[in-house]
Design a protein around this motif. Sequence first.
Motif, PDB file in Angstrom:
ATOM      1  N   ARG A  90      36.789  12.947  35.391  1.00 52.71           N
ATOM      2  CA  ARG A  90      37.236  12.536  34.058  1.00 52.71           C
ATOM      3  C   ARG A  90      38.418  11.582  34.221  1.00 52.71           C
ATOM      4  O   ARG A  90      39.206  11.709  35.156  1.00 52.71           O
ATOM      5  N   LYS A 148      33.609  16.247  34.925  1.00 50.40           N
ATOM      6  CA  LYS A 148      32.582  16.280  33.902  1.00 50.40           C
ATOM      7  C   LYS A 148      31.236  16.189  34.604  1.00 50.40           C
ATOM      8  O   LYS A 148      31.169  15.960  35.826  1.00 50.40           O
ATOM      9  N   LEU A 149      30.147  16.360  33.873  1.00 49.69           N
ATOM     10  CA  LEU A 149      28.831  16.253  34.487  1.00 49.69           C
ATOM     11  C   LEU A 149      28.504  14.790  34.788  1.00 49.69           C
ATOM     12  O   LEU A 149      28.837  13.902  34.002  1.00 49.69           O
ATOM     13  N   SER A 150      27.889  14.559  35.907  1.00 48.56           N
ATOM     14  CA  SER A 150      27.509  13.206  36.295  1.00 48.56           C
ATOM     15  C   SER A 150      26.358  12.720  35.414  1.00 48.56           C
ATOM     16  O   SER A 150      25.717  13.501  34.693  1.00 48.56           O
ATOM     17  N   ASP A 151      26.085  11.420  35.481  1.00 47.43           N
ATOM     18  CA  ASP A 151      25.008  10.844  34.678  1.00 47.43           C
ATOM     19  C   ASP A 151      23.663  11.509  34.974  1.00 47.43           C
ATOM     20  O   ASP A 151      22.834  11.681  34.076  1.00 47.43           O
ATOM     21  N   TYR A 168      23.082  14.491  35.471  1.00 44.12           N
ATOM     22  CA  TYR A 168      22.990  15.817  34.843  1.00 44.12           C
ATOM     23  C   TYR A 168      23.494  15.792  33.397  1.00 44.12           C
ATOM     24  O   TYR A 168      23.798  16.843  32.826  1.00 44.12           O
ATOM     25  N   SER A 169      23.564  14.621  32.800  1.00 45.80           N
ATOM     26  CA  SER A 169      24.119  14.499  31.450  1.00 45.80           C
ATOM     27  C   SER A 169      23.285  15.233  30.398  1.00 45.80           C
ATOM     28  O   SER A 169      23.811  15.581  29.335  1.00 45.80           O
ATOM     29  N   ASP A 170      22.001  15.472  30.669  1.00 50.17           N
ATOM     30  CA  ASP A 170      21.165  16.207  29.712  1.00 50.17           C
ATOM     31  C   ASP A 170      21.659  17.639  29.518  1.00 50.17           C
ATOM     32  O   ASP A 170      21.308  18.286  28.520  1.00 50.17           O
ATOM     33  N   ASP A 222      24.943  18.430  29.468  1.00 53.80           N
ATOM     34  CA  ASP A 222      26.336  18.344  29.050  1.00 53.80           C
ATOM     35  C   ASP A 222      26.493  18.815  27.604  1.00 53.80           C
ATOM     36  O   ASP A 222      26.054  18.157  26.667  1.00 53.80           O
ATOM     37  N   GLU A 259      29.157  18.978  25.753  1.00 53.23           N
ATOM     38  CA  GLU A 259      30.019  18.110  24.949  1.00 53.23           C
ATOM     39  C   GLU A 259      29.221  16.972  24.321  1.00 53.23           C
ATOM     40  O   GLU A 259      29.449  16.605  23.164  1.00 53.23           O
ATOM     41  N   LYS A 260      28.292  16.410  25.076  1.00 54.10           N
ATOM     42  CA  LYS A 260      27.479  15.321  24.555  1.00 54.10           C
ATOM     43  C   LYS A 260      26.396  15.844  23.613  1.00 54.10           C
ATOM     44  O   LYS A 260      26.167  15.285  22.531  1.00 54.10           O
ATOM     45  N   HIS A 261      25.732  16.912  24.002  1.00 52.36           N
ATOM     46  CA  HIS A 261      24.602  17.410  23.215  1.00 52.36           C
ATOM     47  C   HIS A 261      25.040  17.896  21.837  1.00 52.36           C
ATOM     48  O   HIS A 261      24.345  17.663  20.835  1.00 52.36           O
TER      49      HIS A 261
END
Length: 368
Positions: free
Chosen positions: A274, A291-294, A296-298, A300, A302-304
């Motif tokens: 981060r 934070k989760l890498s790209d 593994y972003s699915d 995450d 915070e994003k979802h």
Amino acid sequence: MKYITEYRDKELAKKLVADIAKEARPDRNYRLMEFCGGHTHVISRYGLEGILPKNVRMIHGPGCPVCVMPIGRIDSAIELALEHGVILCTYADTMRVPASKGLSLMKAKAQGGDIRMIYSAADCLDIARANPDRNVVFFAIGFETTTPATAVVLKQAKAEGLKNFFVFCNHVLTPPAMRHILKNQEKVQIEGFVGPAHVSTIIGSEPYETFAKDYSKPVVIAGFEPLDMLQSILMLIRQINRGEAKVENEFTRAVRPEGNMKAIRMMEEVFALRDSFEWRGLGSVPKSALKLSDAYSDFDAEKHFNLVYRSVPDNKACECGAILRGEKQPSDCRAFGTVCTPESPIGSCMVSSEGACAAYFTYGRHKR
């Protein structure tokens, strides 16, 4: 029992204490920070501070992952449970940390949130598999010690194609916090560090070289037994007396210079740095959390769930921030042992089993 009784030998302890008293020069003070909360508890449990020379002072650091978690992050976890209706899973101590509006995860659970205490990150996967119609979020906290376990479950979730499993990542990093403390020494001077043990089994001793080279501060990585601590304090005093600043490893039975390369490679695959992260007591610290890498972003959370972080000030009656910075001791807090106890904590340092306030209270140091 091997590696337990040997490191609690009374006669060896007496010899180490005598060596420390002999080496500690009476014309100077030694200010040593034990970064790890586990070390703080060893010092309190075995009464080590009481048998050290008066000019050898141990300063508590921010090495408790529950203690350094800011209120805003606890609020986000509560939001996941109460507003998004997820099954929120986390470790035990996190459940009782005070949040905004008089809440905590434990109180949010009493209000109907499906919040579950787990013993292992792998438990979250079992819960996600058993509840395919529910979103399951792992509230992941901890230093480098617990980060590989989170990486393992993320790799498993990806391999299985789980669509209902997410991670709210709050893993923080030790070296950036140590660097931040050294850059802000207006109120507390530190001459050496007792380096964390569990963290170092993962990252090794090499990441601490910068503190010896750039800041001229010796670091001795110590184990968690009383003889480990006494030996490490003696090693630091000897370095300071000689005007040296290098990294030494007292905990050779578990820590290698390069660390656990398999765990490090896994962390590098699953996580990314981060830009900044807020620590309780330290404020925003650059490059100090993951934070989760790209790839593994699915997964995450915070994003979802579109979580928006909001910074929240600490309780004005609580001195946790100053204690985590090494500026104050728990007994300097007016709330300590009165309105703030392990049964009814108002600050995270009294909640966590690694917190400095909990150590002082549990082992009676506040009564002196």
